[in-house]
Motif scaffolding. Structure first.
Motif, PDB file in Angstrom:
ATOM      1  N   ALA A   1      45.407  24.149  38.033  1.00  9.78           N
ATOM      2  CA  ALA A   1      44.373  24.383  37.027  1.00  9.78           C
ATOM      3  C   ALA A   1      43.483  25.548  37.427  1.00  9.78           C
ATOM      4  O   ALA A   1      43.122  26.401  36.588  1.00  9.78           O
ATOM      5  CB  ALA A   1      43.538  23.115  36.840  1.00  9.78           C
ATOM      6  N   GLY A   2      43.122  25.645  38.722  1.00 16.72           N
ATOM      7  CA  GLY A   2      42.297  26.764  39.165  1.00 16.72           C
ATOM      8  C   GLY A   2      43.010  28.092  39.010  1.00 16.72           C
ATOM      9  O   GLY A   2      42.401  29.103  38.621  1.00 16.72           O
ATOM     10  N   SER A   3      44.288  28.123  39.275  1.00 15.39           N
ATOM     11  CA  SER A   3      45.063  29.363  39.121  1.00 15.39           C
ATOM     12  C   SER A   3      45.124  29.778  37.665  1.00 15.39           C
ATOM     13  O   SER A   3      45.006  30.970  37.327  1.00 15.39           O
ATOM     14  CB  SER A   3      46.478  29.154  39.676  1.00 15.39           C
ATOM     15  OG  SER A   3      46.443  28.847  41.058  1.00 15.39           O
ATOM     16  N   ALA A   4      45.304  28.820  36.766  1.00 11.73           N
ATOM     17  CA  ALA A   4      45.360  29.138  35.341  1.00 11.73           C
ATOM     18  C   ALA A   4      44.026  29.679  34.852  1.00 11.73           C
ATOM     19  O   ALA A   4      43.967  30.614  34.038  1.00 11.73           O
ATOM     20  CB  ALA A   4      45.744  27.888  34.541  1.00 11.73           C
ATOM     21  N   LEU A   5      42.922  29.140  35.355  1.00 12.35           N
ATOM     22  CA  LEU A   5      41.601  29.613  34.944  1.00 12.35           C
ATOM     23  C   LEU A   5      41.343  31.020  35.471  1.00 12.35           C
ATOM     24  O   LEU A   5      40.863  31.895  34.738  1.00 12.35           O
ATOM     25  CB  LEU A   5      40.538  28.648  35.462  1.00 12.35           C
ATOM     26  CG  LEU A   5      39.098  28.971  35.066  1.00 12.35           C
ATOM     27  CD1 LEU A   5      38.913  28.853  33.554  1.00 12.35           C
ATOM     28  CD2 LEU A   5      38.115  28.035  35.773  1.00 12.35           C
ATOM     29  N   ALA A   6      41.678  31.276  36.712  1.00 10.11           N
ATOM     30  CA  ALA A   6      41.413  32.601  37.298  1.00 10.11           C
ATOM     31  C   ALA A   6      42.257  33.676  36.636  1.00 10.11           C
ATOM     32  O   ALA A   6      41.812  34.825  36.462  1.00 10.11           O
ATOM     33  CB  ALA A   6      41.692  32.556  38.798  1.00 10.11           C
ATOM     34  N   ALA A   7      43.504  33.341  36.252  1.00  8.79           N
ATOM     35  CA  ALA A   7      44.395  34.347  35.668  1.00  8.79           C
ATOM     36  C   ALA A   7      44.024  34.693  34.237  1.00  8.79           C
ATOM     37  O   ALA A   7      44.516  35.688  33.696  1.00  8.79           O
ATOM     38  CB  ALA A   7      45.842  33.835  35.713  1.00  8.79           C
ATOM     39  N   ALA A   8      43.143  33.945  33.616  1.00  6.57           N
ATOM     40  CA  ALA A   8      42.821  34.185  32.209  1.00  6.57           C
ATOM     41  C   ALA A   8      41.791  35.294  32.039  1.00  6.57           C
ATOM     42  O   ALA A   8      41.611  35.795  30.921  1.00  6.57           O
ATOM     43  CB  ALA A   8      42.301  32.903  31.565  1.00  6.57           C
ATOM     44  N   TRP A   9      41.092  35.711  33.111  1.00  8.52           N
ATOM     45  CA  TRP A   9      40.098  36.782  33.030  1.00  8.52           C
ATOM     46  C   TRP A   9      40.352  37.809  34.132  1.00  8.52           C
ATOM     47  O   TRP A   9      40.952  37.477  35.166  1.00  8.52           O
ATOM     48  CB  TRP A   9      38.691  36.202  33.216  1.00  8.52           C
ATOM     49  CG  TRP A   9      38.137  35.547  31.985  1.00  8.52           C
ATOM     50  CD1 TRP A   9      37.457  36.137  30.975  1.00  8.52           C
ATOM     51  CD2 TRP A   9      38.213  34.156  31.660  1.00  8.52           C
ATOM     52  NE1 TRP A   9      37.095  35.213  30.019  1.00  8.52           N
ATOM     53  CE2 TRP A   9      37.555  33.975  30.424  1.00  8.52           C
ATOM     54  CE3 TRP A   9      38.777  33.040  32.286  1.00  8.52           C
ATOM     55  CZ2 TRP A   9      37.440  32.754  29.802  1.00  8.52           C
ATOM     56  CZ3 TRP A   9      38.668  31.819  31.662  1.00  8.52           C
ATOM     57  CH2 TRP A   9      38.014  31.672  30.431  1.00  8.52           C
ATOM     58  N   PRO A  10      39.886  39.003  33.923  1.00  6.65           N
ATOM     59  CA  PRO A  10      39.934  39.971  35.037  1.00  6.65           C
ATOM     60  C   PRO A  10      39.161  39.395  36.223  1.00  6.65           C
ATOM     61  O   PRO A  10      38.240  38.610  36.057  1.00  6.65           O
ATOM     62  CB  PRO A  10      39.246  41.221  34.458  1.00  6.65           C
ATOM     63  CG  PRO A  10      39.419  41.070  32.960  1.00  6.65           C
ATOM     64  CD  PRO A  10      39.372  39.605  32.680  1.00  6.65           C
TER      65      PRO A  10
END
Length: 450
Positions: A353-362
């Protein structure tokens, strides 16, 4: 009607005490008896008055014999009336059909001995052209008050008999022409004869059964097509009104009517869901818990008094109830669980979940959330994401110091956070790359009205 003769099986039941129940009957066959009275009467007010007579103890001892009911019924001023209700007796051929059906199933005999009318026996008898319970026009009222249709006196007698039928369904068979002892002896004889016939058939070499080749050949030809699905109704049915002259003590009529309507609505929803394409391929949903069902009902309840009682039953105050109902509107039971369930996901789930959140924004604009178990809170303390046990994310906002569900779930945290439309985040984040996800299930549609 041939109820004018004496009969050795005639029985007399003493007058019953007064009763305050809403209905004179408690069993399905007692209600069926009263339905025949109500449907056969031309004046429903007379039947209602007869019910009140019966409740106040105006009906004396009831005599039951083949084809006839007799009692003395008194008016409120004490005037006594000889009252009779005639019932059609079965012919010999009809009795043969009924006894044959009853003897064929040992369970039917057991239910009769337990003083119950087997529903299956009643249905099979009706299909064979013999109605155990009276139908429209099967009851012939006679009273010395001069009325030619059901009067309050004959209606009172019928209501009293419904109470007798609840206790002893053999009263019904006596009205049809045979007493309890005669019926049981006939059933015993037929059961014994059937057992002997079955033993002989098993030992007869001529009964070779069906050749296996024929069975496999029939299967190879395929089964006939199923009939088309029924057309669902346009909407849920309307339960009958429970409006009466006086509300019985201890019974909330409004609440009962609401529950009946809610049950009709839920049955309509289940039917529509069962008839929807792909229903057979979907896994059944778990039943609602008592607490979840209370929230569902609260979402449908209109009067504040009903909502308050439902809320009290689940231990919620008014504010907690409003939050639960609002959550239910966004996704039913899963949404309610997201609001109230506090659990700890495993490390792998949180990492994905943390990886998905970080990859959604620069990188320079990635939001930093304070993570506590399955609840991730934005720096402003006003927005929060919650991960449910099915791997979906729910957006929440803080209002008046409490967290409120703010929308439906999303499959990833970035989409859920974006749905909160915070002013400090870009309107359209970069699309998140595909990442492994925990198994998910669609939101439960069992939710209240918006």
């Amino acid at each position: 009607m041939n109820g004018g003769h004496d009969d050795p099986y005639a029985r007399t039941f003493p007058a019953l005490p007064r009763h305050t129940g809403r209905s004179s009957a408690a069993t399905w066959w007692g209600h069926a008896w009263l339905r025949a009275v109500e449907e056969g009467a031309l004046d429903g007010q007379q039947v209602g008055q007869g019910r009140r007579y019966a409740r106040t103890g105006a009906v004396g001892a009831v005599s039951v014999r083949p084809g006839r009911l007799t009692a003395v019924v008194r008016d409120p001023d004490g005037t006594a009336h000889r009252t009779d209700v005639l019932v059609r007796e079965f012919t010999g051929a009809e009795w043969n059909r009924v006894l044959g059906l009853a003897a064929a199933e040992s369970g039917y005999i057991a239910e009769l001995l337990d003083r119950e009318v087997p529903p299956g026996l009643a249905e099979e008898a009706a299909a064979a052209g013999v109605g155990l319970l009276p139908g429209l026009g099967d009851l012939d009222p006679q009273c010395d008050c001069g009325e030619w249709d059901h009067c309050p006196h004959t209606a009172a007698l019928c209501h009293q008999v419904a109470r007798l039928l609840d206790r002893d369904p053999f009263v019904l068979l006596l009205l049809r022409g045979r007493g309890e002892r005669e019926v049981l002896e006939a059933l015993e004889e037929r059961s014994a004869a059937g057992a002997e016939t079955g033993t002989e058939a098993e030992s007869t070499p001529g009964d070779a059964g069906v050749p296996a080749a024929e069975v496999f050949a029939a299967a190879a030809r395929g089964l006939p097509p199923l009939p088309p699905l029924p057309v669902p109704p346009e909407g849920p049915g309307q339960p009958p009104s429970l409006d009466t002259e006086s509300e019985p003590a201890g019974l909330d009529v409004d609440a009962v009517e609401f529950l009946a309507q809610a049950a009709a609505s839920e049955a309509f929803r289940l039917l529509a869901e069962a008839l929807a394409p792909g229903h057979a391929a979907r896994a059944p949903r778990p039943p609602l818990t008592t607490a979840e069902d209370a929230v569902r009902l609260t979402a449908e309840a209109g009067p504040f008094r009903l909502r308050f009682r439902l809320a009290a039953a689940t231990g919620r105050d008014r504010a907690a109830t409003d939050r639960a109902v609002r959550a239910w509107g966004f996704g039913g039971a899963p949404a309610l669980a997201a609001l109230e369930d506090d659990w700890t996901p495993d490390r792998a789930t949180l990492t994905r979940a943390g990886s998905a959140l970080a990859a959604a924004w620069p990188d320079e604009e990635a939001p930093v959330l304070r993570r506590v178990r399955a609840r991730w809170t934005a720096p402003d303390g006003e927005r929060q994401l919650r991960l449910d046990r099915d791997g979906r994310w729910w957006p929440l906002r803080r209002e008046s110091g409490r967290w409120h569900l703010a929308g439906p779930s999303a499959p990833d945290p970035a989409s859920a956070l974006t749905s909160l439309a915070p002013p400090d985040l870009p309107a359209t984040p970069a699309p998140a790359p595909p990442t492994p996800a925990t198994p998910t299930t669609p939101p439960d549609p069992r939710q209240g009205l918006p």
